[in-house]
Motif scaffolding. Structure first.
Motif, short mmCIF file in Angstrom:
data_model
loop_
_atom_site.label_atom_id
_atom_site.label_comp_id
_atom_site.label_asym_id
_atom_site.label_seq_id
_atom_site.Cartn_x
_atom_site.Cartn_y
_atom_site.Cartn_z
N THR A 183 -0.91 -0.15 -1.50
CA THR A 183 -2.00 0.17 -0.59
C THR A 183 -3.07 0.93 -1.36
O THR A 183 -2.76 1.80 -2.17
CB THR A 183 -1.48 1.06 0.56
N VAL A 185 -6.44 3.35 -1.06
CA VAL A 185 -7.18 4.20 -0.13
C VAL A 185 -8.33 4.89 -0.85
O VAL A 185 -8.22 5.25 -2.02
CB VAL A 185 -6.28 5.26 0.53
N VAL A 199 -8.62 3.14 4.34
CA VAL A 199 -7.73 2.15 3.72
C VAL A 199 -8.59 0.97 3.25
O VAL A 199 -9.20 0.28 4.06
CB VAL A 199 -6.66 1.66 4.72
N ALA A 207 -1.00 2.34 7.36
CA ALA A 207 -1.95 3.36 7.82
C ALA A 207 -1.23 4.39 8.69
O ALA A 207 -1.57 5.58 8.66
CB ALA A 207 -3.07 2.70 8.61
N VAL A 219 -7.63 8.61 9.60
CA VAL A 219 -7.30 7.47 8.76
C VAL A 219 -7.86 6.21 9.42
O VAL A 219 -7.57 5.91 10.57
CB VAL A 219 -5.77 7.32 8.56
#
Length: 220
Positions: A183, A185, A199, A207, A219
């Motif tokens: 992932t 970010v 994200v 998330a 987020v």
């Protein structure tokens, strides 16, 4: 001619790590396993080596590679600042499948491509990767495949795509645990007390997991 080492054999693992260190020092490329997919690595502080990585994959400077590190001390050296909420993020998910984008330390002498002053950093949960990174320092690493092709799940798959553009292949079998990419970010909105996290690419860490680990952080 590329050299392949079977890391399930202790003697080959030792020889492979030695050859990999030497290749990185000479500005050559190395393929090794991470905790997500196989990666192709270059010395992050050698512009020629980073360009060699981009050329091998068929990527442009508009797709700069992330940087893999062995410990949080390297993060503090590469990032302009590491707020408390970034530290909490690191403590929750590193080593692991989370790539964190921060503003790069402006004093660094490197050229990863068109980064707009940022650096994408990750500490992989892989003993082979961490051992190599501890000895070489930060490495520019991208998935070991040609652009638009599936990420390699083994050194053999990587070799079928990248061939002799790679100096050393470290084979450790099928990628574990899932072969899912990390992932990514954007953590530039995080502060000591809260802030926001964006994200950029969905991956192994959701998330929801990110939000649960960061109290007071938005987020999206």
């Amino acid at each position: 001619m590329a050299t392949v080492f079977d890391c399930s054999v202790s003697a080959e693992l030792l020889a492979g790590m030695r050859h990999a260190r030497g290749a990185i020092a000479k500005g050559e490329l190395v393929v090794f396993p991470t905790d997500t997919v196989y990666g192709v690595a270059a010395d992050a502080f050698s512009p020629a080596a980073v360009q060699r990585l981009l050329d091998a994959k068929g990527r442009t400077r508009q797709s700069p590679p992330p940087v893999l590190i062995a410990n949080t001390a390297m993060l503090n050296a590469l990032a302009e600042s590491v707020p408390q909420k970034v530290t909490e993020l690191v403590e929750a998910f590193w080593p692991g499948a989370l790539t964190i984008v921060l503003n790069a330390q402006p004093s660094l002498h490197w050229d990863l491509g068109d980064t707009n002053g940022t650096v994408a950093v990750r500490m992989p949960n892989s003993s082979i990767a961490l051992e190599l990174l501890a000895e070489t320092g930060p490495l520019a690493v991208s998935s070991a495949n040609l652009t638009a092709q599936p990420a390699a799940m083994s050194a053999a798959e990587a070799e079928s795509m990248l061939g002799d553009s790679i100096a050393v292949y470290l084979e450790a079998g099928a990628a574990e645990p899932s072969g899912t990419a990390s992932t990514i970010v954007d953590a530039r909105g995080l502060t000591d007390d809260g802030g926001s996290l964006v994200v950029l690419r969905a991956g192994d860490i959701s998330a929801e997991q990110l939000a649960a680990a960061l109290e007071g952080v938005s987020v999206s």
